[in-house]
Design a protein around this motif. Structure first.
Motif, short mmCIF file in Angstrom:
data_model
loop_
_atom_site.label_atom_id
_atom_site.label_comp_id
_atom_site.label_asym_id
_atom_site.label_seq_id
_atom_site.Cartn_x
_atom_site.Cartn_y
_atom_site.Cartn_z
N UNK A 113 0.83 -1.20 0.00
CA UNK A 113 0.00 0.00 0.00
C UNK A 113 0.87 1.26 0.00
N UNK A 114 0.27 2.34 -0.52
CA UNK A 114 0.89 3.67 -0.42
C UNK A 114 -0.11 4.58 0.27
N UNK A 115 0.29 5.14 1.41
CA UNK A 115 -0.55 6.08 2.15
C UNK A 115 0.14 7.43 2.09
N UNK A 116 -0.45 8.35 1.30
CA UNK A 116 0.18 9.66 1.06
C UNK A 116 -0.81 10.78 1.36
N UNK A 117 -1.61 10.60 2.39
CA UNK A 117 -2.56 11.63 2.76
C UNK A 117 -1.89 12.82 3.43
N UNK A 118 -2.50 13.98 3.30
CA UNK A 118 -2.01 15.21 3.95
C UNK A 118 -0.57 15.53 3.53
N UNK A 119 -0.27 15.31 2.27
CA UNK A 119 1.05 15.68 1.73
C UNK A 119 0.88 16.83 0.74
N UNK A 156 -5.98 10.84 0.70
CA UNK A 156 -6.86 11.67 1.51
C UNK A 156 -6.18 12.98 1.91
N UNK A 157 -6.90 14.10 1.71
CA UNK A 157 -6.41 15.42 2.13
C UNK A 157 -5.07 15.78 1.50
N UNK A 200 -8.48 5.65 -2.55
CA UNK A 200 -9.25 6.58 -1.72
C UNK A 200 -8.87 8.01 -2.11
N UNK A 201 -9.88 8.77 -2.58
CA UNK A 201 -9.68 10.16 -3.01
C UNK A 201 -10.51 11.11 -2.16
N UNK A 202 -10.56 10.89 -0.88
CA UNK A 202 -11.38 11.70 0.01
C UNK A 202 -10.76 13.10 0.21
N UNK A 203 -11.61 14.12 0.08
CA UNK A 203 -11.27 15.49 0.44
C UNK A 203 -10.02 16.01 -0.28
N UNK A 252 -16.18 14.10 -1.01
CA UNK A 252 -15.69 15.47 -0.80
C UNK A 252 -14.69 15.86 -1.90
N UNK A 253 -15.02 15.55 -3.15
CA UNK A 253 -14.21 15.94 -4.30
C UNK A 253 -15.11 16.62 -5.34
N UNK A 254 -14.49 17.06 -6.46
CA UNK A 254 -15.27 17.66 -7.56
C UNK A 254 -15.61 16.64 -8.65
N UNK A 255 -15.32 15.40 -8.43
CA UNK A 255 -15.61 14.35 -9.42
C UNK A 255 -17.12 14.13 -9.50
N UNK A 256 -17.65 14.10 -10.74
CA UNK A 256 -19.09 13.94 -10.92
C UNK A 256 -19.45 12.73 -11.78
N UNK A 257 -18.45 12.02 -12.29
CA UNK A 257 -18.76 10.87 -13.13
C UNK A 257 -17.58 9.90 -13.14
#
Length: 661
Positions: free
Chosen positions: A546-552, A570-571, A588-591, A611-616
């Motif tokens: 896994x790669x966890x790169x949130x809040x970077x 995330x973030x 995961x593409x949260x926020x 919490x993203x701008x993705x609509x489709x």
């Protein structure tokens, strides 16, 4: 997998000695284990609670009998297969009360047990009409249980009747009435019980003494509440007054008692004294064939000579005087005592624990077969060329220099000491130098694992660590080509640019000052870099997990980027995903500010876009499992996409079957 905590392990070990039957051990875990875990503190020690040991044996006997008799309540279980009856008890006392009730019911069932020839045999005739018989059959054990009101019958001990190591004896009077039951293992009496598991009256102990003398039995039970012990040719004496005795035949175990002791004492078993006092002083000479344990006894006058056939433990005592002569067949521990110097004569065959003592010098100590613990001690240096077969724990001691001439067979822990210089030594196990004054880690250092947290390092030289490397809360510049065979931990540290060609089994660098990652990074497991100022990831990095790169501060990923496991952004500051992105696990593409997904996106498991701008979701995207979204139109579109995907899979399967021979 979550590692069991200390209390869980201690209680498990305690339960493990109560039975050899795996089914009974499970029942003990559901009852005794559960209650002890919920009611006892984290530092719980069963040896300090003899009442729990006695209760545990009694409960084990009841459960063994229940299994042997196939009690109906055993089949009334919850969804995890645990008998509901055992889950209702809030305390050990409640379990013991239920065991007592069951014992009485068993006794009522066996009230008219008839014995036949061969159920018992005569062992020895004694004075005043007393005699000893051996119990040979389950019927004989049931009769003894009925008369003595304890759990020897009803199946609890039936299996041992065929084990040559064990014998079950009963002391009878001239009318055949039972007064004491003995369980003998080898040459030891491991249980000597009167009615309702109490110690037999003194007259019955005296009556059976000739048998014990003839067979040279040692009375070695683990009860600490016995009023009487056998001493000096099997004389029955008060356990708290041994002033006229020179030898105890068996174990001497007492807890929370005031003991009168002789000037010299030999014990043909083990000595286990906890929370005791000695109003007239402790013997000047003590010898035991087994282990000696003296814990939290006050006041305590150190014996001039003490000899233990097994381990010797003197713990948490304010010691008056000095021990001149000390021998032990096993390990020696003086932890948390006021001892300020080693005995002049010290011989032992295991480990030595001097943690939290007042000892300042180890002069004369040249060899420790096991481990040496100096944790929290006043020792400033070790003797030249000392040999330690196990590990050295000098953490939080006054040690000022690394023992470079010492030969150490295991781990070395000098954390929280004043050591400032680390020579290029070889450590066979783990080396812990955390929170020391060390600023240079030499390149010639060889160790399996290195823990160096909380250090401001001017130089870090090693290029290979076979096990784990923990540099959390430290600052250092790591060398190019560094290889870590285990986990590399950089949390909350400051490392600037990670080196080129870094390789590790796993890297954890959360909230660290890491500004960039060098070329050729290989991580055989997970990479966690959340909360640090990294802005880019190298295109050639190879992460197997896994790669966890949130809040970077990462804004873009390299074209054709692939992640074998989960990818968590995330973030993060990522605004667009690259063409050809492939994620083997979940994405995961949260926020974040991502507005659209790439056309050829491949996600092996779940896709989270909240919490993203993705609509489709692009029609050609491949999502292995499901989509989690807070946008209704995405949920609707995903449902239709899923239906089409399943239809295509069915069509492909049908086509395959049609062309099969």
């Amino acid at each position: 997998m979550r590692r069991p905590n200390r209390k869980y392990s201690v209680i498990g070990a305690f339960i493990g000695v109560l039975s050899t039957d795996s089914g009974v051990l499970k029942l003990l875990a559901y009852s005794v284990g559960r209650v002890l875990y919920n009611t006892q503190p984290d530092d719980y020690n069963p040896t300090e609670h003899p009442e729990h040991q006695e209760a545990g044996r009694h409960i084990a006997d009841w459960l063994t009998a229940a299994v042997a008799n196939r009690e109906h309540w055993l089949s009334n279980v919850d969804e995890l297969g645990r008998p509901k009856k055992l889950l209702k008890f809030p305390t050990m006392e409640a379990i013991v009360k239920e065991a007592d009730k069951a014992m009485l019911r068993y006794i009522q069932k066996t009230r008219e047990v008839a014995l036949r020839n061969g159920d018992e045999e005569m062992v020895m005739t004694l004075d005043d009409g007393f005699h000893v018989v051996r119990l040979l059959t389950p019927a004989a054990l049931d009769r003894e249980s009925k008369e003595m009101q304890h759990c020897i019958g009803n199946g609890a001990y039936d299996d041992r009747l065929h084990d040559r190591r064990f014998q079950y004896l009963s002391l009878r009077d001239r009318n055949g009435k039972a007064h004491a039951t003995l369980e003998v293992e080898g040459g030891r009496v491991i249980q000597l019980q009167g009615k309702q598991n109490r110690q037999p009256n003194r007259e019955y102990l005296e009556a059976i003494a000739p048998l014990l003398r003839r067979e040279e039995y040692l009375v070695q039970t683990d009860r600490t509440d016995l009023r009487y012990v056998y001493a000096d040719d099997y004389k029955v004496v008060d356990a708290w007054d041994l002033t006229g005795c020179s030898e105890v035949i068996g174990d001497l175990r007492r807890s929370r008692a005031a003991l009168k002791m002789p000037e010299k004492l030999r014990v043909r078993g083990e000595i286990d004294l906890s929370h005791c006092s000695f109003p007239e002083g402790f013997p000047s000479e003590v010898e035991a064939d087994g282990s000696i344990s003296i814990k939290e006894c006050r006041p305590f006058t150190a014996p001039a000579r003490i000899v233990s056939g097994g381990d010797l433990t003197i713990y948490d005592v304010l010691m008056e005087g000095d021990i001149a002569h000390c021998e032990a067949g096993g390990s020696v521990s003086f932890r948390k005592t006021s001892m300020d110097k080693l005995p002049r004569y010290l011989r032992f065959h295991g480990s030595l624990d001097l943690g939290k003592t007042g000892i300042e010098s180890l002069a004369g100590l040249g060899y420790v077969a096991g481990s040496l613990s100096l944790e929290g001690a006043r020792i400033e240096s070790l003797p030249e060329n000392i040999r330690i077969g196990g590990k050295l724990d000098a953490s939080s001691s006054r040690l000022k220099e690394y023992p470079r001439t010492a030969k150490i067979g295991g781990d070395v822990d000098i954390s929280y000491t004043q050591v400032a210089f680390l020579p290029p030594v070889t450590v066979k196990g783990k080396l812990n130098i955390s929170s020391t004054k060390i600023t240079v880690v030499p390149g010639g250092l060889v160790t399996h694992s290195l823990h160096a947290t909380g250090l401001a390092m001017e130089h870090f030289g090693p290029k290979s660590i076979r096990g784990d490397l923990d540099l959390a809360y430290s600052s250092a510049t790591l060398p190019h080509g560094l290889t870590v065979g285990g986990f590399l931990t950089l949390d909350n540290g400051s490392f600037g640019n990670l080196p080129d060609n870094l390789r590790a089994a796993r890297i954890k660098a959360n909230s660290a000052e890491v500004t960039s990652i060098g070329r050729g990074l290989v991580v055989e497991g997970n990479l966690a870099i959340s909360g640090n100022p990294i802005t880019t990831l190298p295109a050639d990095m190879d992460v197997w997990g896994d790669i966890v790169a949130g809040q970077t501060l990462i804004e873009t990923l390299p074209d054709g980027f692939e992640c074998a496991g989960d990818l968590n952004l995330t973030d993060s500051c990522v605004t667009a995903l690259p063409y050809g992105l492939r994620v083997g696990g979940s994405l995961c593409l949260h926020h974040n500010e991502i507005a659209e997904l790439p056309e050829n996106l491949v996600v092996g498991s779940d896709l989270t876009i909240t919490c993203t701008d993705i609509r489709s979701i692009p029609e050609c995207a491949e999502i292995g499992n499901r989509v989690r979204s807070d946008i209704p139109e995405i949920d609707s579109g995903w449902s239709k996409y899923n239906e089409v995907r399943h239809w295509r899979a069915q069509q492909a399967a049908a086509a395959t079957m049609a062309v099969s021979p």
